[in-house]
Enzyme design. Structure first.
Site, mmCIF file in Angstrom:
data_model
loop_
_atom_site.group_PDB
_atom_site.id
_atom_site.type_symbol
_atom_site.label_atom_id
_atom_site.label_comp_id
_atom_site.label_asym_id
_atom_site.label_seq_id
_atom_site.Cartn_x
_atom_site.Cartn_y
_atom_site.Cartn_z
ATOM 1 N N LYS A 84 -11.218 31.811 -35.541
ATOM 2 C CA LYS A 84 -10.856 30.619 -34.771
ATOM 3 C C LYS A 84 -11.820 29.499 -35.144
ATOM 4 O O LYS A 84 -13.049 29.685 -35.119
ATOM 5 C CB LYS A 84 -10.968 30.948 -33.294
ATOM 6 C CG LYS A 84 -10.050 30.180 -32.393
ATOM 7 C CD LYS A 84 -10.157 30.784 -31.006
ATOM 8 C CE LYS A 84 -9.303 30.083 -30.017
ATOM 9 N NZ LYS A 84 -9.662 30.496 -28.643
HETATM 10 C C1 E4P Z 1 -7.380 29.376 -26.305
HETATM 11 O O1 E4P Z 1 -7.484 29.931 -27.364
HETATM 12 C C2 E4P Z 1 -8.498 29.026 -25.429
HETATM 13 O O2 E4P Z 1 -9.416 30.085 -25.463
HETATM 14 C C3 E4P Z 1 -8.106 28.852 -23.984
HETATM 15 O O3 E4P Z 1 -6.717 28.981 -23.800
HETATM 16 C C4 E4P Z 1 -8.704 27.673 -23.311
HETATM 17 O O4 E4P Z 1 -8.275 27.631 -21.970
HETATM 18 P P1 E4P Z 1 -8.990 26.755 -20.839
HETATM 19 O O5 E4P Z 1 -8.594 25.341 -21.041
HETATM 20 O O6 E4P Z 1 -8.441 27.295 -19.549
HETATM 21 O O7 E4P Z 1 -10.471 26.968 -21.006
#
Ligand code: E4P
Length: 214
Positions: A84
Site C-alpha cells: 500500500k
Molecule cells: C483503507 O485502506 C483505509 O485503511 C481505511 O479504510 C481508512 O478508513 P478511515 O477513514 O475510517 O480511517
C-alpha cells in the site's frame, strides 16, 4: 463486489474469515499502531498464514527509494502481500517499479478521479478512494467511486477499485451499486450488515411456533 476487512486485529480477522464472506485484508499505519506487543512483520505473518487473498501492508517512507526498499521487504513476507502506497509522485514511482517486479500495489488516500487515473496508469493493482473522509468534509465520497468506475470502464482499465473509509452499511450498498470491485469494511460494520429486525422477529416467531406444536 467483494469484501475485505479493514483491520490489523487478529481476533476480528479470524472471526470475519470464519463467516466465509471476506476475501482480503487492508491495514494502515493507524490500524497497526492500535495493536500492542507485536511487530508489523510478525502481524503480517499471522494474517497471511490465515488469509489466502490480498493483504495490504502500507509503507511508511515518503521517498520513492525508501518505499521501494520497504515494499520489497514487506512483499518478501508472503506472496499475497499487496504493498500500500500513498498517492504522491514518489508513491507512483514506487508503484511503477513494483508493477514491473510483479508486486501488487494498492494506492491509498485517493480523493479525486484524476488521482485514481494516474495511479492506474502507473500500474496500480488497486486504488482506494476514501469515501467516509470525503463525506466528513461535505463532499460525496460515493460520487467519487462512481466517477472512477465510469472512467475505468470507458478506458478498459483493469485496476480494481477498493471503496475505503467505509463508515456504515449504507456505504457498502452504495459502493456496490456504484461499481466498486471491493469494499474494505471495519469489523463493526461487517457485523452491522447482518442485522435486520425482521430477521430476528422471524426467527423468534418460527421458534415460538415450533415449540408450541402439539
Ligand atoms: C483503507 O485502506 C483505509 O485503511 C481505511 O479504510 C481508512 O478508513 P478511515 O477513514 O475510517 O480511517
Amino acid at each position: 463486489m467483494k469484501f475485505f476487512i479493514d483491520t490489523a486485529n487478529m481476533d476480528e480477522i479470524k472471526e470475519a474469515f470464519s463467516l466465509g464472506v471476506v476475501a482480503g485484508v487492508t491495514t494502515n499505519p493507524s490500524l497497526v499502531a492500535k495493536e500492542k506487543n507485536v511487530s508489523f512483520p510478525d502481524r503480517l505473518r499471522e494474517i497471511t498464514a490465515l488469509v489466502p487473498g490480498s493483504v495490504s501492508a502500507e509503507v511508511i517512507a515518503l521517498d520513492a527509494e525508501g518505499m521501494i526498499k520497504e515494499g520489497r521487504e514487506l512483499a518478501a513476507i508472503a506472496p499475497n502481500i499487496t504493498i500500500k502506497v500513498p498517492m504522491t509522485p514518489d508513491g507512483l514511482k514506487a508503484v511503477n517499479v513494483f508493477a514491473k517486479e510483479g508486486i501488487k500495489t494498492n494506492v491509498t488516500l485517493i480523493f479525486s478521479a484524476n488521482q485514481a487515473l494516474l495511479a492506474a496508469r502507473a500500474g496500480a493493482s488497486y486504488v482506494s478512494p476514501f469515501v467516509g473522509r470525503l463525506d466528513d468534509i461535505g463532499h460525496n465520497g460515493l460520487d467519487l467511486v462512481s466517477a472512477i468506475a465510469e472512467i475505468f470502464a470507458i478506458h478498459d482499465i483493469e485496476t480494481e477499485i477498493i471503496a475505503a473509509s467505509i463508515r456504515h452499511p449504507q456505504h457498502v450498498t452504495d459502493a456496490a451499486l456504484r461499481g466498486a470491485h471491493i469494499a474494505t469494511v471495519p469489523y463493526k460494520v461487517i457485523q452491522q450488515l447482518f442485522n435486520h429486525p425482521l430477521t430476528d422477529k422471524g426467527i423468534e416467531a418460527f421458534l415460538a411456533d415450533w415449540n408450541a406444536r402439539s
